[in-house]
Scaffold this motif. Structure first.
Motif, PDB file in Angstrom:
ATOM      1  N   ILE A   1      54.389  40.337  37.404  1.00  0.00           N
ATOM      2  CA  ILE A   1      53.480  40.720  36.313  1.00  0.00           C
ATOM      3  C   ILE A   1      53.064  39.490  35.488  1.00  0.00           C
ATOM      4  O   ILE A   1      51.869  39.324  35.220  1.00  0.00           O
ATOM      5  CB  ILE A   1      54.119  41.819  35.425  1.00  0.00           C
ATOM      6  N   PRO A   2      53.987  38.590  35.106  1.00  0.00           N
ATOM      7  CA  PRO A   2      53.525  37.400  34.366  1.00  0.00           C
ATOM      8  C   PRO A   2      52.501  36.574  35.156  1.00  0.00           C
ATOM      9  O   PRO A   2      51.560  36.029  34.570  1.00  0.00           O
ATOM     10  CB  PRO A   2      54.812  36.599  34.135  1.00  0.00           C
ATOM     11  N   GLN A   3      52.662  36.498  36.474  1.00  0.00           N
ATOM     12  CA  GLN A   3      51.660  35.767  37.272  1.00  0.00           C
ATOM     13  C   GLN A   3      50.312  36.484  37.227  1.00  0.00           C
ATOM     14  O   GLN A   3      49.257  35.850  37.148  1.00  0.00           O
ATOM     15  CB  GLN A   3      52.113  35.631  38.730  1.00  0.00           C
ATOM     16  N   ALA A   4      50.351  37.822  37.279  1.00  0.00           N
ATOM     17  CA  ALA A   4      49.091  38.580  37.245  1.00  0.00           C
ATOM     18  C   ALA A   4      48.400  38.380  35.895  1.00  0.00           C
ATOM     19  O   ALA A   4      47.175  38.199  35.828  1.00  0.00           O
ATOM     20  CB  ALA A   4      49.365  40.062  37.487  1.00  0.00           C
ATOM     21  N   GLU A   5      49.189  38.381  34.820  1.00  0.00           N
ATOM     22  CA  GLU A   5      48.602  38.181  33.491  1.00  0.00           C
ATOM     23  C   GLU A   5      48.052  36.763  33.373  1.00  0.00           C
ATOM     24  O   GLU A   5      46.969  36.542  32.825  1.00  0.00           O
ATOM     25  CB  GLU A   5      49.653  38.467  32.409  1.00  0.00           C
ATOM     26  N   GLY A   6      48.792  35.808  33.934  1.00  0.00           N
ATOM     27  CA  GLY A   6      48.323  34.420  33.933  1.00  0.00           C
ATOM     28  C   GLY A   6      47.020  34.281  34.705  1.00  0.00           C
ATOM     29  O   GLY A   6      46.084  33.590  34.270  1.00  0.00           O
ATOM     30  N   LEU A   7      46.934  34.965  35.837  1.00  0.00           N
ATOM     31  CA  LEU A   7      45.714  34.907  36.656  1.00  0.00           C
ATOM     32  C   LEU A   7      44.530  35.479  35.885  1.00  0.00           C
ATOM     33  O   LEU A   7      43.424  34.917  35.925  1.00  0.00           O
ATOM     34  CB  LEU A   7      45.923  35.676  37.967  1.00  0.00           C
ATOM     35  N   THR A   8      44.754  36.583  35.184  1.00  0.00           N
ATOM     36  CA  THR A   8      43.669  37.174  34.391  1.00  0.00           C
ATOM     37  C   THR A   8      43.140  36.131  33.397  1.00  0.00           C
ATOM     38  O   THR A   8      41.926  35.979  33.230  1.00  0.00           O
ATOM     39  CB  THR A   8      44.183  38.420  33.630  1.00  0.00           C
ATOM     40  N   GLY A   9      44.050  35.395  32.772  1.00  0.00           N
ATOM     41  CA  GLY A   9      43.657  34.352  31.817  1.00  0.00           C
ATOM     42  C   GLY A   9      42.884  33.226  32.486  1.00  0.00           C
ATOM     43  O   GLY A   9      41.853  32.776  31.965  1.00  0.00           O
ATOM     44  N   ILE A  10      43.362  32.792  33.651  1.00  0.00           N
ATOM     45  CA  ILE A  10      42.682  31.697  34.373  1.00  0.00           C
ATOM     46  C   ILE A  10      41.258  32.125  34.727  1.00  0.00           C
ATOM     47  O   ILE A  10      40.294  31.388  34.516  1.00  0.00           O
ATOM     48  CB  ILE A  10      43.449  31.336  35.676  1.00  0.00           C
ATOM     49  N   LEU A  11      41.116  33.346  35.245  1.00  0.00           N
ATOM     50  CA  LEU A  11      39.787  33.812  35.666  1.00  0.00           C
ATOM     51  C   LEU A  11      38.864  33.986  34.463  1.00  0.00           C
ATOM     52  O   LEU A  11      37.659  33.717  34.553  1.00  0.00           O
ATOM     53  CB  LEU A  11      39.908  35.115  36.475  1.00  0.00           C
TER      54      LEU A  11
END
Ligand code: ADP
Length: 191
Positions: free
Chosen positions: A90-100
């Protein structure tokens, strides 16, 4: 097209990713491959990652996020990408949302491939005979499947809630599964 390919170890993400990259003319980014390249090159990151990979554990989130943040900014990702093996928590998914968001990009879909545990263990043991991968042995395979269930499976509900999830059976022939994915994406991306 911007896609995530989700699913347990051995479900066929890498195989399908190769075919989807050709079909959609997008870049295939496999974090497993990126990490194995770092290990082969003997980098500090590779050395650090290897200790986790060989135990069937996940490499710490921040390492993956830094690696993917850099990679997603390459110009070859502008036309679209297929992420294989990331995000896995989940932290990676949230991080990805931020990157995108900083790149002003959005995902089109998250394809989740499914298969039962017995089939996955069978496939991974078979792969272990030829892959040369130090993590394709029974003890580590079991650990990877447990880690998937605990840390990665929650992403299915996360992306379902965002309306992005497309579930596809990973059983059948390789071309059959590719066709299933493409058909499911045609429908998802029309909505
Ligand atoms: P699998 O066949 O298990 O899907 P991969 O080739 O995708 O294998 O990844 C191999 C290993 O690399 C994983 O078991 C894990 O240790 C590490 N790894 C790959 N992607 C990630 C990620 N997003 N987060 C943490 N660790 C990762």
């Amino acid at each position: 097209m911007r896609l995530i390919l989700l699913g347990p170890p051995g479900v066929g993400k890498g195989t399908q990713a190769q075919r989807l990259q050709d079909h959609y003319a997008i870049v295939h980014l496999s974090t497993g491959e990126l990490l194995r390249d770092e290990i082969a090159d003997g980098t500090d990151l590779g050395l650090h990652a290897k200790s986790f990979i060989d135990q069937g554990l996940l490499v710490p989130d921040q390492i993956l996020l830094d690696m993917m943040n850099g990679r997603l900014q390459h110009t070859d990702c502008e036309a679209g990408f297929l992420l294989d093996g990331f995000p896995r928590t989940i932290p990676q998914a949230e991080g990805l949302t931020g990157i995108l968001a900083t790149l002003d990009q959005a995902l089109n879909a998250v394809v989740c491939l499914t298969a039962d545990r017995e089939e996955l263990i069978h496939r991974l043991l078979l792969r272990g005979k030829t892959s040369g991968r130090t993590d394709d042995n029974l003890a580590v395979i079991r650990q990877r499947l447990d880690v998937y269930r605990q840390q990665t499976e929650p992403l299915i509900d996360y992306y379902r809630a965002n309306g992005l999830l497309v579930e596809v059976s990973g059983l059948g022939t390789i071309p059959e599964i590719t066709e299933r994915i493409i058909n499911a994406l045609d429908i998802q991306c029309l909505e």
